[in-house]
Each structure stands twice: as structure tokens, then as C-alpha cells.
Enzyme design. Structure first.
Site, PDB file in Angstrom:
ATOM      1  N   TYR A   1       0.832  -1.212   0.000  1.00  0.00           N
ATOM      2  CA  TYR A   1       0.000   0.000   0.000  1.00  0.00           C
ATOM      3  C   TYR A   1       0.868   1.264   0.000  1.00  0.00           C
ATOM      4  O   TYR A   1       0.357   2.372  -0.227  1.00  0.00           O
ATOM      5  CB  TYR A   1      -0.957   0.041   1.203  1.00  0.00           C
ATOM      6  CG  TYR A   1      -1.974  -1.085   1.270  1.00  0.00           C
ATOM      7  CD1 TYR A   1      -2.138  -1.992   0.225  1.00  0.00           C
ATOM      8  CD2 TYR A   1      -2.782  -1.245   2.395  1.00  0.00           C
ATOM      9  CE1 TYR A   1      -3.055  -3.035   0.304  1.00  0.00           C
ATOM     10  CE2 TYR A   1      -3.708  -2.282   2.474  1.00  0.00           C
ATOM     11  CZ  TYR A   1      -3.833  -3.174   1.433  1.00  0.00           C
ATOM     12  OH  TYR A   1      -4.749  -4.195   1.508  1.00  0.00           O
TER      13      TYR A   1
ATOM     14  N   PHE B   1     -10.507   7.732   5.231  1.00  0.00           N
ATOM     15  CA  PHE B   1      -9.518   8.728   5.659  1.00  0.00           C
ATOM     16  C   PHE B   1     -10.245  10.022   6.012  1.00  0.00           C
ATOM     17  O   PHE B   1      -9.638  11.070   6.120  1.00  0.00           O
ATOM     18  CB  PHE B   1      -8.474   8.974   4.558  1.00  0.00           C
ATOM     19  CG  PHE B   1      -7.487   7.833   4.361  1.00  0.00           C
ATOM     20  CD1 PHE B   1      -7.471   6.725   5.210  1.00  0.00           C
ATOM     21  CD2 PHE B   1      -6.545   7.871   3.331  1.00  0.00           C
ATOM     22  CE1 PHE B   1      -6.565   5.680   5.028  1.00  0.00           C
ATOM     23  CE2 PHE B   1      -5.632   6.836   3.150  1.00  0.00           C
ATOM     24  CZ  PHE B   1      -5.640   5.748   3.993  1.00  0.00           C
TER      25      PHE B   1
HETATM   26  P1  NAP Z   1     -14.386  -0.271   1.719  1.00  0.00           P
HETATM   27  O1  NAP Z   1     -13.838  -0.171   3.076  1.00  0.00           O
HETATM   28  O2  NAP Z   1     -15.524  -1.178   1.443  1.00  0.00           O
HETATM   29  O3  NAP Z   1     -14.823   1.169   1.182  1.00  0.00           O
HETATM   30  C1  NAP Z   1     -13.963   2.266   1.218  1.00  0.00           C
HETATM   31  C2  NAP Z   1     -14.648   3.425   0.512  1.00  0.00           C
HETATM   32  O4  NAP Z   1     -15.845   3.797   1.195  1.00  0.00           O
HETATM   33  C3  NAP Z   1     -13.801   4.660   0.452  1.00  0.00           C
HETATM   34  O5  NAP Z   1     -14.031   5.292  -0.788  1.00  0.00           O
HETATM   35  C4  NAP Z   1     -14.308   5.519   1.618  1.00  0.00           C
HETATM   36  O6  NAP Z   1     -14.090   6.886   1.361  1.00  0.00           O
HETATM   37  C5  NAP Z   1     -15.789   5.175   1.603  1.00  0.00           C
HETATM   38  N1  NAP Z   1     -16.422   5.223   2.932  1.00  0.00           N
HETATM   39  C6  NAP Z   1     -15.896   4.880   4.117  1.00  0.00           C
HETATM   40  N2  NAP Z   1     -16.791   4.986   5.100  1.00  0.00           N
HETATM   41  C7  NAP Z   1     -17.932   5.412   4.524  1.00  0.00           C
HETATM   42  C8  NAP Z   1     -19.225   5.722   5.033  1.00  0.00           C
HETATM   43  N3  NAP Z   1     -19.503   5.597   6.318  1.00  0.00           N
HETATM   44  N4  NAP Z   1     -20.164   6.153   4.139  1.00  0.00           N
HETATM   45  C9  NAP Z   1     -19.878   6.288   2.835  1.00  0.00           C
HETATM   46  N5  NAP Z   1     -18.677   6.009   2.299  1.00  0.00           N
HETATM   47  C10 NAP Z   1     -17.714   5.564   3.140  1.00  0.00           C
HETATM   48  O7  NAP Z   1     -13.271  -0.678   0.658  1.00  0.00           O
HETATM   49  P2  NAP Z   1     -11.787  -1.187   0.562  1.00  0.00           P
HETATM   50  O8  NAP Z   1     -10.825  -0.087   0.796  1.00  0.00           O
HETATM   51  O9  NAP Z   1     -11.738  -1.919  -0.718  1.00  0.00           O
HETATM   52  O10 NAP Z   1     -11.635  -2.279   1.719  1.00  0.00           O
HETATM   53  C11 NAP Z   1     -11.244  -1.966   3.032  1.00  0.00           C
HETATM   54  C12 NAP Z   1      -9.840  -2.436   3.348  1.00  0.00           C
HETATM   55  O11 NAP Z   1      -9.689  -3.828   3.098  1.00  0.00           O
HETATM   56  C13 NAP Z   1      -8.742  -1.815   2.489  1.00  0.00           C
HETATM   57  O12 NAP Z   1      -8.454  -0.483   2.840  1.00  0.00           O
HETATM   58  C14 NAP Z   1      -7.598  -2.776   2.752  1.00  0.00           C
HETATM   59  O13 NAP Z   1      -7.020  -2.507   4.019  1.00  0.00           O
HETATM   60  C15 NAP Z   1      -8.325  -4.112   2.747  1.00  0.00           C
HETATM   61  N6  NAP Z   1      -8.334  -4.806   1.431  1.00  0.00           N
HETATM   62  C16 NAP Z   1      -7.634  -5.973   1.304  1.00  0.00           C
HETATM   63  C17 NAP Z   1      -7.616  -6.652   0.110  1.00  0.00           C
HETATM   64  C18 NAP Z   1      -6.859  -7.949  -0.008  1.00  0.00           C
HETATM   65  O14 NAP Z   1      -6.635  -8.423  -1.145  1.00  0.00           O
HETATM   66  N7  NAP Z   1      -6.481  -8.585   1.080  1.00  0.00           N
HETATM   67  C19 NAP Z   1      -8.313  -6.156  -1.000  1.00  0.00           C
HETATM   68  C20 NAP Z   1      -9.025  -4.980  -0.855  1.00  0.00           C
HETATM   69  C21 NAP Z   1      -9.032  -4.317   0.367  1.00  0.00           C
HETATM   70  P3  NAP Z   1     -13.441   7.921   2.432  1.00  0.00           P
HETATM   71  O15 NAP Z   1     -12.056   7.453   2.729  1.00  0.00           O
HETATM   72  O16 NAP Z   1     -13.489   9.218   1.697  1.00  0.00           O
HETATM   73  O17 NAP Z   1     -14.346   7.897   3.637  1.00  0.00           O
END
Ligand code: NAP
Length: 330
Positions: free
Chosen positions: A62, A279
């Protein structure tokens, strides 16, 4: 695995199969580096610690582990938390699967973060790119360079890192049942995977993989629990936005919550760990406020029924790799 008591904002840890534990809610830290402001992750982690988060999901790939580590150091120095309060999950990138590369790669993360152990270290993907420091290696025609590696040998190198005290728990990510079985059935297995981190949310609830993992005491950590940031570069945006779902929104109205909070609450009531990324200070706080309401059994079933069995994160870069995990049913 079930709760001995209801999870609270102060204590929502659940046990892992190695005697350690993991908070049910963590902060995801992935954000495409090119479009993310410097220090955005550092500020988010510091705010999250003040809000009450004690679990952080990151990865060397990341590109922001130094920021995460700097936030930890500052919140430890100002007395808000101690190192033991924090649960950090790091990941082994898939150009470092050869066993002799595992420990030095983990040590790179420790050095960047200025910490002396990682709480949970997981193999990020079950399929490898060509080994080395090029993160996305391609040939002269722009084709990704894959490598066939022995997952069991990589696993043994992780076991050695645990024995050396560099990590407390070890696990995997994006593994399907067959790949989990490869590890579980390995002769001389010392430690079972403590977790399998996979995509999981109301549109992709993973019932069969969950059943299999429950049977083996493997905790599921659900990534993209809010349905991702919908970046078309890596997200299947043909699937509608999870947070616009009418059922989640009607339940949110009933509890004076948001659809995001309902989606997260649903998962923790299934004993699935959630790692929403934000964030943004308001949304970091919002995502933490999921311990003061409870969905009924009937509501849980209604959310189960939203399952579309389709992934937002298809990992298309690896579609042609022989170990591509998503060709199997689960
Ligand atoms: P997520 O957590 O499902 O969604 C993140 C998105 O939602 C961002 O655009 C965020 O924007 C927005 N958001 C956050 N809280 C919100 C709320 N209360 N209301 C509306 N929008 C909201 O997606 P993700 O980043 O794909 O998954 C989470 C974490 O999982 C990643 O950061 C990573 O650490 C991990 N991950 C791991 C893998 C793997 O292969 N192991 C793959 C994908 C992800 P803002 O920041 O502007 O709030």
C-alpha cells in the site's frame, strides 16, 4: 466461534485459533497512492486511535506503512495507547513468496513502521508474480509475469517468523477452499492459518467459505465491507453501489443509523471481522458507531438474501494464473 458476551466499543476482540485475538472492527488503509494526499493515512490512523479503533489493516504494497507506523509511535508517545493495545495486520506481497524472501520482507515492514513485531502477517494472494522488487512485473509485451511457487513452503517461512517472535499470528488472504486445504493438510503443519482475509459484505456473503473456515477455526476478515471505493481500475462497478441498497437504507432509518453502519453491524453479528477504509474524520467515527444497536434475526436473514454472489474485486491481473482462486466455487 461465538461471542461470550456482546462486543462493545471498548472490547470487541474475538479469539484466534492460536490463543491470540483480533478486534472485530479495524481501519482499512488502502488508498491508491497516486491520488492520495501525503499524510492522509497518517492523519486517519491518529484520528481512528482517538475514536477508539485498535485494529489497523495495512500492507507493505500500500506504500504507506511508514505513515501508519508514525501514527502509532505518536499515539503511544502521547499515552493514548500502548503497543500492546494495537493490532496491526501486514501482508506479504506476491513477488516475495520464495521462502528465503519472507523474513527479509517482513523485516522491511518492521523497519518502515519502527515496530519490533507485527500482530498478524498474512500471505496477500495465493498466486505469485515473478519474484523480486518489481511490484507488478511485466514482459516486453506488457503481459504480467507470473511465477509458480509452493504455498506450503511460503507458509513454513511464515511459521518460522512466528517462532522468531516477529509476528504473533499468521494467516492468508484471497485463498479458496482448495488452497486453504493445501495448508491445512500439509505434513508437519505447525500453525493453522488464523484468518483468511477475503472480500465479504451483504452483496457477497461467502456462506460456503464461512462454513468451511468456521469448521477449521479460521476467522474470516471481510475486506471491502462497504463495497469498495468504486475505482473502475480495479473494481467491478457493474455491481450496484452497496451503500445505496434500499433494504440496508430502510434498516438504517429504523435504527437512526446509516447503510454503512448496518452493513458493518451485519458482519460483526456473523462474527466476521470488518476493516472499512476511511480517511475522512466523520466517516471514521461513523464506522466505529456500530456497537449500540443490534439487528434482529429476521433482519439478518433479510440481509443474507441480498447476496448476489458476485465480487467487486475480481483480481483480474491474475485471471490467467494457474492458482487464480476464483475459478473454484469457493
Ligand atoms: P471499503 O472499506 O468497502 O470502502 C472504502 C470506501 O468507502 C472509500 O471510498 C471511503 O471513502 C468510503 N467510505 C468509508 N466509510 C464510509 C461511510 N460511512 N459512508 C460512505 N462512504 C464511506 O473498501 P476497501 O478499501 O476496498 O476495503 C477496506 C480495506 O480492506 C482496504 O483499505 C484494505 O485494508 C483491505 N483490502 C484488502 C484486500 C486484499 O486483497 N487482502 C483487497 C481490498 C481491500 P473515504 O475514505 O473518503 O471515507
Amino acid at each position: 466461534m461465538s461471542f461470550e458476551r456482546s462486543p462493545t466499543a471498548e472490547n470487541h476482540r474475538i479469539p484466534l485459533n492460536d490463543g491470540n485475538n483480533i478486534p472485530l472492527l479495524g481501519l482499512g488503509t488502502f488508498s491508491t497512492p497516486k491520488i492520495t494526499a501525503k499524510d492522509a493515512c497518517y492523519n486517519a490512523v491518529k484520528i481512528a486511535i482517538d475514536v477508539g479503533y485498535r485494529h489497523f489493516d495495512g500492507a507493505w504494497v500500500y506504500g504507506n506503512e511508514a505513515e501508519v507506523g508514525r501514527a502509532f509511535q505518536e499515539k503511544i508517545a502521547d499515552g493514548t495507547v500502548s503497543r500492546d493495545d494495537i493490532h496491526y495486520c501486514g501482508k506479504l506481497w506476491n513477488t516475495y513468496h520464495p521462502p528465503e524472501m519472507v523474513r527479509p520482507t517482513l523485516e522491511k515492514s518492521l523497519k518502515l513502521m519502527k515496530i519490533d513485531y507485527i500482530d498478524l502477517y498474512i500471505i496477500e494472494l495465493p498466486m505469485a508474480f515473478k519474484a523480486g522488487d518489481v511490484i507488478y512485473p511485466k514482459d516486453e509485451n506488457g503481459k504480467y509475469l507470473y511465477q509458480l511457487t509452493d504455498l506450503c513452503a511460503t507458509w513454513e517461512a511464515l511459521e518460522a517468523c512466528k517462532d522468531a517472535g516477529l509476528v504473533k499470528s499468521i494467516g492468508v488472504s484471497n485463498f479458496n477452499r482448495r488452497q486453504l486445504e493445501q495448508i491445512l493438510n500439509k505434513s508437519g503443519l505447525k500453525y493453522k492459518p488464523a484468518v483468511n482475509q477475503v472480500e465479504c459484505h451483504p452483496y457477497f456473503i461467502q456462506p460456503k467459505l464461512k462454513e468451511f473456515c468456521d469448521l477449521h477455526g479460521i476467522v474470516i476478515v471481510g475486506y471491502s465491507p462497504l463495497g469498495t471505493c468504486r475505482d473502475p481500475l480495479w473494481v467491478n462497478v457493474k455491481i450496484p453501489s452497496l451503500l445505496d441498497d434500499p433494504v440496508l437504507n430502510s434498516m438504517a432509518a429504523k435504527y437512526k443509523k446509516t447503510s454503512a453502519q448496518v452493513a458493518l453491524r451485519y458482519q460483526i453479528q456473523r462474527n466476521i471481522v470488518v476493516i472499512p477504509k476511511s480517511f475522512n474524520p466523520e466517516r471514521i467515527k461513523e464506522n466505529f458507531e456500530i456497537f449500540d444497536f443490534c439487528l434482529t434475526d429476521e433482519e439478518m436473514k433479510r440481509i443474507d438474501a441480498l447476496n448476489k454472489n458476485e465480487r467487486y474485486v475480481e483480481l483480474l491481473m491474475w485471471r490467467d494464473h494457474p492458482e487464480y482462486p476464483f475459478n473454484d466455487e469457493y
